[in-house]
Motif scaffolding. Structure first.
Motif, PDB file in Angstrom:
ATOM      1  N   MET A 231       0.820  -1.214   0.000  1.00 23.67           N
ATOM      2  CA  MET A 231       0.000   0.000   0.000  1.00 23.67           C
ATOM      3  C   MET A 231       0.848   1.255   0.000  1.00 23.67           C
ATOM      4  SD  MET A 231      -2.989  -0.927   2.745  1.00 23.67           S
ATOM      5  CE  MET A 231      -3.443   0.808   2.875  1.00 23.67           C
ATOM      6  N   ASN A 232       2.009   1.175   0.643  1.00 22.81           N
ATOM      7  CA  ASN A 232       2.875   2.344   0.761  1.00 22.81           C
ATOM      8  C   ASN A 232       3.983   2.362  -0.288  1.00 22.81           C
ATOM      9  OD1 ASN A 232       2.041   3.928   3.341  1.00 22.81           O
ATOM     10  ND2 ASN A 232       1.917   1.778   3.930  1.00 22.81           N
ATOM     11  N   GLY A 233       3.859   1.508  -1.312  1.00 23.43           N
ATOM     12  CA  GLY A 233       4.754   1.579  -2.454  1.00 23.43           C
ATOM     13  C   GLY A 233       6.129   0.980  -2.248  1.00 23.43           C
ATOM     14  N   TRP A 234       6.241  -0.005  -1.335  1.00 22.01           N
ATOM     15  CA  TRP A 234       7.532  -0.646  -1.077  1.00 22.01           C
ATOM     16  C   TRP A 234       7.445  -2.102  -1.510  1.00 22.01           C
ATOM     17  CZ3 TRP A 234      12.352   0.340  -0.734  1.00 22.01           C
ATOM     18  CH2 TRP A 234      13.261  -0.454  -0.020  1.00 22.01           C
ATOM     19  N   PRO A 235       7.864  -2.418  -2.738  1.00 18.47           N
ATOM     20  CA  PRO A 235       7.767  -3.799  -3.225  1.00 18.47           C
ATOM     21  C   PRO A 235       8.862  -4.672  -2.633  1.00 18.47           C
ATOM     22  CG  PRO A 235       8.737  -2.397  -4.902  1.00 18.47           C
ATOM     23  CD  PRO A 235       8.373  -1.492  -3.767  1.00 18.47           C
ATOM     24  N   TRP A 236       8.576  -5.961  -2.556  1.00 18.71           N
ATOM     25  CA  TRP A 236       9.578  -6.951  -2.183  1.00 18.71           C
ATOM     26  C   TRP A 236      10.149  -7.533  -3.475  1.00 18.71           C
ATOM     27  CZ3 TRP A 236       6.908 -10.247   2.251  1.00 18.71           C
ATOM     28  CH2 TRP A 236       6.647  -9.395   3.347  1.00 18.71           C
ATOM     29  N   ILE A 237      11.451  -7.383  -3.674  1.00 21.44           N
ATOM     30  CA  ILE A 237      12.093  -7.865  -4.893  1.00 21.44           C
ATOM     31  C   ILE A 237      12.752  -9.211  -4.597  1.00 21.44           C
ATOM     32  CG2 ILE A 237      13.836  -7.418  -6.659  1.00 21.44           C
ATOM     33  CD1 ILE A 237      11.396  -5.606  -6.830  1.00 21.44           C
ATOM     34  N   LEU A 292      -3.966 -13.477  -8.035  1.00 21.72           N
ATOM     35  CA  LEU A 292      -2.844 -12.667  -8.503  1.00 21.72           C
ATOM     36  C   LEU A 292      -1.541 -13.426  -8.244  1.00 21.72           C
ATOM     37  CD1 LEU A 292      -3.966  -9.216  -7.055  1.00 21.72           C
ATOM     38  CD2 LEU A 292      -4.253 -10.043  -9.401  1.00 21.72           C
ATOM     39  N   THR A 293      -0.680 -13.480  -9.248  1.00 30.13           N
ATOM     40  CA  THR A 293       0.551 -14.259  -9.156  1.00 30.13           C
ATOM     41  C   THR A 293       1.713 -13.438  -9.691  1.00 30.13           C
ATOM     42  OG1 THR A 293      -0.738 -16.279  -9.545  1.00 30.13           O
ATOM     43  CG2 THR A 293       1.654 -16.436  -9.796  1.00 30.13           C
ATOM     44  N   GLU A 294       2.832 -13.442  -8.960  1.00 34.32           N
ATOM     45  CA  GLU A 294       4.004 -12.697  -9.405  1.00 34.32           C
ATOM     46  C   GLU A 294       4.417 -13.107 -10.815  1.00 34.32           C
ATOM     47  OE1 GLU A 294       7.337 -12.766  -6.831  1.00 34.32           O
ATOM     48  OE2 GLU A 294       6.261 -11.954  -5.095  1.00 34.32           O
ATOM     49  N   GLY A 295       4.651 -12.115 -11.658  1.00 34.05           N
ATOM     50  CA  GLY A 295       5.111 -12.362 -13.013  1.00 34.05           C
ATOM     51  C   GLY A 295       4.014 -12.551 -14.034  1.00 34.05           C
ATOM     52  N   ILE A 305      -0.547  -5.319 -20.857  1.00 35.24           N
ATOM     53  CA  ILE A 305      -0.108  -3.938 -20.660  1.00 35.24           C
ATOM     54  C   ILE A 305       0.721  -3.771 -19.387  1.00 35.24           C
ATOM     55  CG2 ILE A 305      -2.096  -2.997 -21.899  1.00 35.24           C
ATOM     56  CD1 ILE A 305      -3.248  -2.188 -19.168  1.00 35.24           C
ATOM     57  N   GLY A 306       0.948  -4.852 -18.645  1.00 34.93           N
ATOM     58  CA  GLY A 306       1.747  -4.766 -17.435  1.00 34.93           C
ATOM     59  C   GLY A 306       1.901  -6.132 -16.797  1.00 34.93           C
ATOM     60  N   LYS A 307       2.568  -6.147 -15.624  1.00 31.62           N
ATOM     61  CA  LYS A 307       2.793  -7.402 -14.921  1.00 31.62           C
ATOM     62  C   LYS A 307       2.595  -7.220 -13.421  1.00 31.62           C
ATOM     63  CE  LYS A 307       6.002  -9.784 -18.065  1.00 31.62           C
ATOM     64  NZ  LYS A 307       5.076 -10.897 -18.346  1.00 31.62           N
ATOM     65  N   VAL A 308       2.180  -8.300 -12.775  1.00 31.15           N
ATOM     66  CA  VAL A 308       2.118  -8.355 -11.314  1.00 31.15           C
ATOM     67  C   VAL A 308       3.531  -8.591 -10.800  1.00 31.15           C
ATOM     68  CG1 VAL A 308       1.172  -9.578  -9.324  1.00 31.15           C
ATOM     69  CG2 VAL A 308      -0.208  -9.302 -11.384  1.00 31.15           C
ATOM     70  N   ILE A 309       3.957  -7.809  -9.797  1.00 28.77           N
ATOM     71  CA  ILE A 309       5.296  -8.031  -9.242  1.00 28.77           C
ATOM     72  C   ILE A 309       5.253  -8.526  -7.802  1.00 28.77           C
ATOM     73  CG2 ILE A 309       6.272  -6.289 -10.779  1.00 28.77           C
ATOM     74  CD1 ILE A 309       6.651  -4.525  -8.296  1.00 28.77           C
ATOM     75  N   ASN A 310       4.155  -8.300  -7.087  1.00 23.50           N
ATOM     76  CA  ASN A 310       3.981  -8.801  -5.722  1.00 23.50           C
ATOM     77  C   ASN A 310       2.539  -9.204  -5.529  1.00 23.50           C
ATOM     78  OD1 ASN A 310       6.185  -6.760  -3.549  1.00 23.50           O
ATOM     79  ND2 ASN A 310       6.647  -8.409  -4.963  1.00 23.50           N
ATOM     80  N   ALA A 311       2.292 -10.151  -4.626  1.00 22.53           N
ATOM     81  CA  ALA A 311       0.932 -10.536  -4.253  1.00 22.53           C
ATOM     82  C   ALA A 311       0.932 -10.998  -2.806  1.00 22.53           C
ATOM     83  CB  ALA A 311       0.396 -11.637  -5.160  1.00 22.53           C
ATOM     84  N   ASP A 312      -0.180 -10.757  -2.105  1.00 23.36           N
ATOM     85  CA  ASP A 312      -0.277 -11.207  -0.719  1.00 23.36           C
ATOM     86  C   ASP A 312      -0.526 -12.713  -0.691  1.00 23.36           C
ATOM     87  OD1 ASP A 312      -3.039 -11.206  -1.507  1.00 23.36           O
ATOM     88  OD2 ASP A 312      -3.589 -11.097   0.596  1.00 23.36           O
ATOM     89  N   PHE A 313      -0.559 -13.286   0.524  1.00 24.20           N
ATOM     90  CA  PHE A 313      -0.680 -14.738   0.651  1.00 24.20           C
ATOM     91  C   PHE A 313      -1.982 -15.259   0.032  1.00 24.20           C
ATOM     92  CE2 PHE A 313       2.061 -14.608   4.765  1.00 24.20           C
ATOM     93  CZ  PHE A 313       3.166 -14.294   4.002  1.00 24.20           C
ATOM     94  N   ALA A 320       1.447  -3.992  -9.229  1.00 21.59           N
ATOM     95  CA  ALA A 320       1.683  -4.222 -10.653  1.00 21.59           C
ATOM     96  C   ALA A 320       2.313  -2.989 -11.269  1.00 21.59           C
ATOM     97  CB  ALA A 320       0.377  -4.558 -11.373  1.00 21.59           C
ATOM     98  N   VAL A 321       3.162  -3.211 -12.260  1.00 19.07           N
ATOM     99  CA  VAL A 321       3.715  -2.126 -13.069  1.00 19.07           C
ATOM    100  C   VAL A 321       2.841  -1.999 -14.307  1.00 19.07           C
ATOM    101  CG1 VAL A 321       5.695  -1.337 -14.399  1.00 19.07           C
ATOM    102  CG2 VAL A 321       6.048  -2.466 -12.201  1.00 19.07           C
ATOM    103  N   LEU A 322       2.247  -0.803 -14.484  1.00 17.31           N
ATOM    104  CA  LEU A 322       1.274  -0.538 -15.543  1.00 17.31           C
ATOM    105  C   LEU A 322       1.564   0.817 -16.181  1.00 17.31           C
ATOM    106  CD1 LEU A 322      -1.892  -1.640 -13.525  1.00 17.31           C
ATOM    107  CD2 LEU A 322      -0.867  -2.908 -15.424  1.00 17.31           C
TER     108      LEU A 322
END
Length: 346
Positions: A231-237, A292-295, A305-313, A320-322
């Motif tokens: 929510m606060n814009g901090w992705p887990w890479i 929702l699934t990473e990648g 038009i974009g990809k999911v980069i993180n998802a909760d359990f 997503a980057v869009l």
């Protein structure tokens, strides 16, 4: 291209030898079915412009859209941030080494302070994101979400050369988290051995503490922590997301997580060029949906038009980057429609 007549699937009419057979009642019934087929056909045509990937996805999007995600905020005891590794960088040249490798300005850190930071490849793509804590000018801690610590240790160690610095995983310390309402006093109850990171948000606080013994596991609290990070814009890479995104694509400028004014570091030229000369065409969004699934791709009218980069359990909230501009409203993945919106905290 194979096309299926949805009305024929729902309202088939038996035909024998090219002639319809049956009583007058059967004939009237067939007239009713023909009318229903006509109306259903008109209905389906209105949604053909939304997506072009088959009848089932039409019905998933129209009849069963995902419910809005609700995050139950509960203040809790300290819990283990079990997927947050700690890396220690120490030695007389620690500050100089980190300043030359990290994407943020390490020189701006005073003892006992922290910053969002990361490490890029030469193409300006994010390889790791972390909190960087300065214990003093010769001793730093990285708290790294999701990424195996040894991967980053090995990568950074290749650039030590003759610098008087040591990069190693710190197995003697652990990261723990705690959720608080804004007016609650901070009480840890654990053996704190490092500075705290206090993340202030609207109506609540989160605290990361370095401790000598791991806190108790709490899967629900860890998932809430991840959602709040998203929510606060901090992705887990994690490993699957390394090397795909520039800092601007992840909107990390909103967290002041990188610098365009400091000296050289890996990928600095790409980051600075995008900032000063270019225009970033993609950015980070909080999304809600199903499965929702990473990648996985995010689609509009059947086109990626974009990809999911993180998802909760639960795979119902994610990042997503869009496209940064003119984002379509009718987004979907393989499971149904996807919404761009923040969850309700209750």
């Amino acid at each position: 291209e194979l096309k299926i007549d949805a009305t024929a699937v729902f309202f088939p009419i038996a035909v024998t030898g090219g002639f319809q057979t049956g009583s007058s009642a059967d004939f009237n019934g067939r007239r009713h079915i023909l009318r229903c087929r006509f109306l259903l056909g008109r209905f389906m045509q209105r949604f053909d412009n939304l997506v072009r990937i088959g009848l089932v996805r039409h019905l998933t999007m129209v009849i069963a859209p995902p419910m809005s995600f609700k995050l139950n905020f509960i203040s809790n005891a300290p819990f283990a941030l079990s997927n947050h590794a700690i890396i220690r960088i120490s030695g007389p040249d620690a500050k100089l080494f980190l300043q030359s490798q990290c994407m943020n300005d390490v020189n701006a850190l005073n003892a006992g302070t922290w910053q969002y930071n990361g490490w890029l490849n030469p193409q300006g793509r994010v390889m790791a994101l972390f909190y960087l804590i300065a214990r003093d000018e010769t001793d730093y801690l990285m708290i790294v979400p999701e990424l195996p610590a040894q991967n980053l240790v090995s990568a950074l160690s290749r650039y030590v050369f003759r610098s008087k610095v040591t990069v190693k995983q710190d197995n003697d310390h652990h990261a723990c988290g705690q959720l608080h309402e804004s007016n609650e006093s901070l009480s840890l109850g654990l053996d704190q051995t490092g500075p705290q990171i206090v993340l202030h948000h609207d109506g609540y606080r989160r605290v990361i503490t370095v401790v000598s013994a791991p806190a108790a596991a709490n899967a629900e609290a860890l998932n809430s922590w991840h959602v709040l990070d998203m929510m606060n814009g901090w992705p887990w890479i994690g490993e699957s997301q390394q090397g795909h995104w520039t800092p601007q694509m992840l909107s990390l400028q909103m967290l002041n997580a990188f610098s365009v004014k400091k000296g050289c570091y890996p990928g600095q030229e790409i980051v600075a060029r995008t900032h000063f000369l270019g225009k970033n065409k993609r950015k980070l969004y909080f999304i809600q949906g199903l499965d929702l699934t990473e990648g996985e791709p995010i689609l509009n009218a059947g086109n990626e038009i974009g990809k999911v980069i993180n998802a909760d359990f639960g795979k119902t909230a994610g990042l997503a980057v869009l496209p940064a501009e003119d984002l379509p409203t009718d987004l979907h993945n393989a499971a149904g429609c996807v919404r761009v919106e923040n969850p309700e905290i209750c």
